[in-house]
Design an enzyme around this catalytic site. Sequence first.
Site, PDB file in Angstrom:
ATOM      1  N   ASP A  12      40.300  56.560   1.211  1.00 41.47           N
ATOM      2  CA  ASP A  12      39.699  55.222   1.246  1.00 41.47           C
ATOM      3  C   ASP A  12      39.931  54.592  -0.125  1.00 41.47           C
ATOM      4  O   ASP A  12      40.688  55.121  -0.967  1.00 41.47           O
ATOM      5  CB  ASP A  12      38.220  55.275   1.675  1.00 41.47           C
ATOM      6  CG  ASP A  12      37.288  55.883   0.629  1.00 41.47           C
ATOM      7  OD1 ASP A  12      37.783  56.312  -0.443  1.00 41.47           O
ATOM      8  OD2 ASP A  12      36.074  55.938   0.879  1.00 41.47           O
ATOM      9  N   HIS A  13      39.254  53.466  -0.382  1.00 39.84           N
ATOM     10  CA  HIS A  13      39.449  52.711  -1.629  1.00 39.84           C
ATOM     11  C   HIS A  13      39.045  53.499  -2.874  1.00 39.84           C
ATOM     12  O   HIS A  13      39.511  53.208  -3.965  1.00 39.84           O
ATOM     13  CB  HIS A  13      38.630  51.411  -1.564  1.00 39.84           C
ATOM     14  CG  HIS A  13      37.181  51.670  -1.271  1.00 39.84           C
ATOM     15  ND1 HIS A  13      36.727  51.928   0.014  1.00 39.84           N
ATOM     16  CD2 HIS A  13      36.104  51.767  -2.079  1.00 39.84           C
ATOM     17  CE1 HIS A  13      35.422  52.149  -0.024  1.00 39.84           C
ATOM     18  NE2 HIS A  13      35.017  52.068  -1.284  1.00 39.84           N
ATOM     19  N   CYS A  69      38.234  60.807  -0.395  1.00 41.23           N
ATOM     20  CA  CYS A  69      37.345  59.651  -0.490  1.00 41.23           C
ATOM     21  C   CYS A  69      36.512  59.905  -1.747  1.00 41.23           C
ATOM     22  O   CYS A  69      36.903  60.729  -2.587  1.00 41.23           O
ATOM     23  CB  CYS A  69      36.513  59.440   0.783  1.00 41.23           C
ATOM     24  SG  CYS A  69      35.350  60.753   1.196  1.00 41.23           S
ATOM     25  N   THR A  71      33.574  61.377  -2.278  1.00 37.11           N
ATOM     26  CA  THR A  71      33.102  62.769  -2.331  1.00 37.11           C
ATOM     27  C   THR A  71      34.028  63.742  -1.615  1.00 37.11           C
ATOM     28  O   THR A  71      33.874  64.957  -1.755  1.00 37.11           O
ATOM     29  CB  THR A  71      31.726  62.883  -1.629  1.00 37.11           C
ATOM     30  OG1 THR A  71      31.906  62.430  -0.270  1.00 37.11           O
ATOM     31  CG2 THR A  71      30.671  62.035  -2.327  1.00 37.11           C
ATOM     32  N   HIS A 102      42.313  82.241   4.963  1.00 36.27           N
ATOM     33  CA  HIS A 102      41.367  82.776   5.946  1.00 36.27           C
ATOM     34  C   HIS A 102      41.057  81.808   7.089  1.00 36.27           C
ATOM     35  O   HIS A 102      40.788  82.249   8.201  1.00 36.27           O
ATOM     36  CB  HIS A 102      40.046  83.161   5.262  1.00 36.27           C
ATOM     37  CG  HIS A 102      40.156  84.436   4.470  1.00 36.27           C
ATOM     38  ND1 HIS A 102      39.056  85.121   4.004  1.00 36.27           N
ATOM     39  CD2 HIS A 102      41.244  85.142   4.057  1.00 36.27           C
ATOM     40  CE1 HIS A 102      39.451  86.210   3.336  1.00 36.27           C
ATOM     41  NE2 HIS A 102      40.784  86.236   3.348  1.00 36.27           N
ATOM     42  N   HIS A 137      41.495  87.231  10.741  1.00 37.85           N
ATOM     43  CA  HIS A 137      41.194  85.812  10.496  1.00 37.85           C
ATOM     44  C   HIS A 137      41.698  84.943  11.648  1.00 37.85           C
ATOM     45  O   HIS A 137      41.130  83.898  11.946  1.00 37.85           O
ATOM     46  CB  HIS A 137      41.803  85.368   9.169  1.00 37.85           C
ATOM     47  CG  HIS A 137      41.327  86.187   8.011  1.00 37.85           C
ATOM     48  ND1 HIS A 137      39.997  86.242   7.654  1.00 37.85           N
ATOM     49  CD2 HIS A 137      41.994  87.031   7.186  1.00 37.85           C
ATOM     50  CE1 HIS A 137      39.865  87.081   6.630  1.00 37.85           C
ATOM     51  NE2 HIS A 137      41.058  87.571   6.336  1.00 37.85           N
TER      52      HIS A 137
HETATM   53  C1  RB5 Z   1      32.582  54.899  -0.456  1.00 39.36           C
HETATM   54  O1  RB5 Z   1      31.737  54.214  -1.311  1.00 39.36           O
HETATM   55  C2  RB5 Z   1      32.092  56.325  -0.295  1.00 39.36           C
HETATM   56  O2  RB5 Z   1      30.964  56.360   0.530  1.00 39.36           O
HETATM   57  C3  RB5 Z   1      33.198  57.181   0.289  1.00 39.36           C
HETATM   58  O3  RB5 Z   1      34.314  57.138  -0.549  1.00 39.36           O
HETATM   59  C4  RB5 Z   1      32.884  58.648   0.466  1.00 39.36           C
HETATM   60  O4  RB5 Z   1      32.353  59.218  -0.664  1.00 39.36           O
HETATM   61  C5  RB5 Z   1      32.174  59.017   1.692  1.00 39.36           C
HETATM   62  O5  RB5 Z   1      31.977  60.197   2.033  1.00 39.36           O
END
Ligand code: RB5
Length: 149
Positions: A12-13, A69, A71, A102, A137
Amino acid sequence: MSDKKRIVLSSDHAAIDMRQAIAKHIEAQGYEAVDIGPTSPESTHYPAHGAAAAEKVASGDCDLGIILCGTGQGIMMAANKVKGIRCGVCSETFSAAMIRQHNNANILSIGARVVGEGLALEIVDAFLGAEFEGGRHGTRVEMIDALEG
Ligand code: RB5
């Protein structure tokens, strides 16, 4: 036809710069980076990008995938909804190798707001450098896949 392994990348961004750095890094190692974007820094929706990368792997068009993304969590959850996808989020190299060895993971997810670029590249190397071990596995991975119905 090229015998290079095709690795799909999407994000994503929150992870555009890191995704592009990873694409460059793996191209330099002889992989074919299939970078499906996005390139615009505008806020976007990670489920769509996770699903798009997952479809490339599930269809056999790409061998493996790397998605990002903020996280790594949301895009991983979306990718894992696509049949045939086994995706894990990694913030260190041990798990990145183990999800191949695994769990036969076919997509790696990274949080661009969690790890720095240097560590992200090492995580990618650990993932791409590892092979599924099969054996016991294999039985367990079959059990995971059977949960998809
Ligand atoms: C975007 O702000 C954020 O929510 C996304 O990049 C991600 O961390 C979601 O899991």
